[in-house]
Design an enzyme around this catalytic site. Structure first.
Site, PDB file in Angstrom:
ATOM      1  N   THR A 102     -11.681 -36.097 -26.936  1.00  0.00           N
ATOM      2  CA  THR A 102     -12.958 -35.892 -26.245  1.00  0.00           C
ATOM      3  C   THR A 102     -12.953 -36.700 -24.956  1.00  0.00           C
ATOM      4  OG1 THR A 102     -14.085 -35.674 -28.374  1.00  0.00           O
ATOM      5  CG2 THR A 102     -15.467 -36.023 -26.427  1.00  0.00           C
ATOM      6  N   LYS A 118     -18.261 -29.975 -25.688  1.00  0.00           N
ATOM      7  CA  LYS A 118     -18.115 -31.068 -26.658  1.00  0.00           C
ATOM      8  C   LYS A 118     -19.104 -32.200 -26.350  1.00  0.00           C
ATOM      9  CE  LYS A 118     -16.471 -33.802 -29.777  1.00  0.00           C
ATOM     10  NZ  LYS A 118     -17.062 -33.681 -31.103  1.00  0.00           N
ATOM     11  N   LYS A 151     -18.934 -43.778 -26.112  1.00  0.00           N
ATOM     12  CA  LYS A 151     -18.167 -43.196 -24.996  1.00  0.00           C
ATOM     13  C   LYS A 151     -18.676 -41.777 -24.683  1.00  0.00           C
ATOM     14  CE  LYS A 151     -14.570 -41.184 -26.411  1.00  0.00           C
ATOM     15  NZ  LYS A 151     -14.191 -39.864 -26.944  1.00  0.00           N
TER      16      LYS A 151
END
Ligand SMILES: NC(=O)C1=CN([C@@H]2O[C@H](COP(=O)(O)OP(=O)(O)OC[C@H]3O[C@@H](n4cnc5c(N)ncnc54)[C@H](OP(=O)(O)O)[C@@H]3O)[C@@H](O)[C@H]2O)C=CC1
Ligand SMILES: O=CCCC(=O)O
Length: 289
Positions: free
Chosen positions: A95, A170, A238
Site C-alpha cells: 500500500t 486502496k 501511514k
C-alpha cells in the site's frame, strides 16, 4: 512460471505460502533473510538480493511496508532496477501513494519491463485463506498474465485502469476503515462509561444495519485488550497520512479522517505502532472523566 516474491512480513509470508502450496515455483527475498527459512521448508528458493530474484524470475511480486521501502527495493544497489528488462513483469502489492507507484512504474518501463500496482484489501486471515481483494492498475497484459497468481492469493481482482488508480482505491478504503475503527472505539468506551456492558453493544451492532466483519472480528479481542497484530497500527497511520495527502491534492475536506489520523499518531507515539490498529482503542480509553 517461476515467481519471485520480495517481502515476507505478515502479508507477504501468507501470500507466498499460498503460491508455493498451489504449485508455483517461488524464489523469495526478505530484508531480514532469516525470515525466508520457513518458506524454504515449503519448497521456495532464496534470492540473496532483489536483483538476484529479478534475474531468475519473469514475474516478481513485492509486498513491502511503505513508500520508502518500495523505493529502496527498486532503486537501491542490488535492487529490482538492476535486472529488470523486457519480458519481465514487476507487481507491487504494497500500500503506497500514487506518486510512489508512478515513480516505480516509470523506472521499470524505461528499462523495458512492465509494471502493475496491485494493493490488496483484506488482512492476515484473508491472506492466509487466499481471500484477498486485489486492486490492480497499470499494464493490462501483465494483469492478464498474473491472473493465475491473483486467483491463488485472492477471491476477486479488479483492473482499475491507469497507474495510481489501484493506490487511490486502496487509500480510500483504508481511510474509511481507520475512521470506522476510531468511531467503534469511541462507541465501546461510551457504552462502558455510561454503565452499559460493551459485550452487549457488540451483539446489538452485529444484528443491525452497521454490522460488519471488522466489528465482529476485532470487537471481542479489543475488550480483552488483545491487539496482536494482523494489520499493524503503524501501517494504518501511514495509510491515513497518504489518504489525507490525496484529500489535500483534490481539495477534499476530511475532518473525520484527520481526527482518526491524530488518534493513530498518538498511539504510535505511545509505542503501540507494532500492535494491531485496533490498539487505538487503548488511546480512546485513556481519556479521564
Ligand atoms: N497486515 C495487513 O492486514 C495488511 C497490510 N497491507 C499492506 O501490505 C504491506 C505489508 O504489510 P505487512 O505484511 O502487514 O507488513 P509487515 O510490517 O509485517 O512487513 C513489512 C515487510 O516490509 C519489509 N521492509 C520494511 N522496510 C524495509 C526496507 N527499508 N527495505 C526492505 N524491506 C523492508 C519488511 O522486512 P523485514 O522483515 O526485514 O522487516 C517486511 O518484509 C504494507 O504496505 C501494508 O500497508 C495491506 C493489506 C492488509
Ligand atoms: O490494509 C489493510 C487492510 C486490512 C483489512 O482490509 O482488513
Amino acid at each position: 512460471m517461476e515467481v519471485g516474491f520480495l517481502g515476507l512480513g505478515i502479508m507477504g509470508k501468507a501470500m507466498a505460502t499460498n503460491l508455493i502450496k498451489s504449485g508455483f515455483k517461488v524464489t523469495v527475498w526478505n530484508r531480514t533473510l532469516s525470515k525466508c527459512n520457513e518458506l524454504v521448508e515449503l519448497g521456495a528458493s532464496i534470492g540473496e538480493t532483489p536483483a538476484a530474484v529479478v534475474k531468475k524470475c519473469k514475474l516478481i511480486i513485492a509486498m513491502l511496508s511503505d513508500p520508502a521501502a518500495t523505493l529502496l527495493v527498486v532503486f537501491d544497489k542490488d535492487g529490482v532496477l538492476e535486472e529488470i528488462c523486457s519480458g519481465k513483469g514487476y507487481i507491487d502489492m504494497s500500500t503506497v501513494d500514487p506518486e510512489t507507484s508512478t515513480k516505480i512504474s516509470q523506472a521499470i518501463t524505461a528499462k523495458g519491463g512492465s509494471f502493475l500496482e496491485a494493493p490488496v484489501s483484506g488482512s492476515k486471515q484473508p491472506a492466509e485463506a487466499g481471500q484477498l481483494v486485489i486492486l490492480a492498475a497499470g499494464h493490462k497484459a501483465l494483469y492478464d498474465l498474473a491472473i493465475p497468481a491473483f486467483d491463488v492469493m485472492g477471491k476477486k481482482s479488479f483492473f482499475l485502469g491507469e497507474i495510481g488508480n489501484g493506490a487511490k482505491m486502496k487509500l480510500v478504503v483504508n481511510m474509511i476503515m481507520g475512521s470506522m475503527m476510531n468511531a467503534f472505539s469511541e462507541g465501546l468506551v461510551l457504552a462502558e462509561r455510561s454503565g452499559l456492558n460493551p459485550s452487549n453493544l457488540l451483539d446489538v451492532l452485529d444484528l443491525g444495519g452497521i454490522a460488519n466483519p471488522m466489528f465482529r472480528g476485532k470487537g471481542p479481542g479489543m475488550l480483552k485488550g488483545n491487539h496482536s497484530p494482523a494489520f499493524p497500527l503503524k501501517h494504518q497511520q501511514k495509510d491515513m497520512r497518504l489518504a489525507l495527502a490525496l484529500g489535500d491534492e483534490n481539495a477534499v475536506s476530511m475532518p473525520v479522517a484527520a481526527a482518526a489520523n491524530e488518534a493513530f499518531k498518538k498511539a504510535r507515539s505511545m509505542g503501540l505502532g507494532d500492535l494491531d490498529f485496533s490498539a487505538v482503542y487503548e488511546i480512546v480509553k485513556m481519556q479521564k472523566d
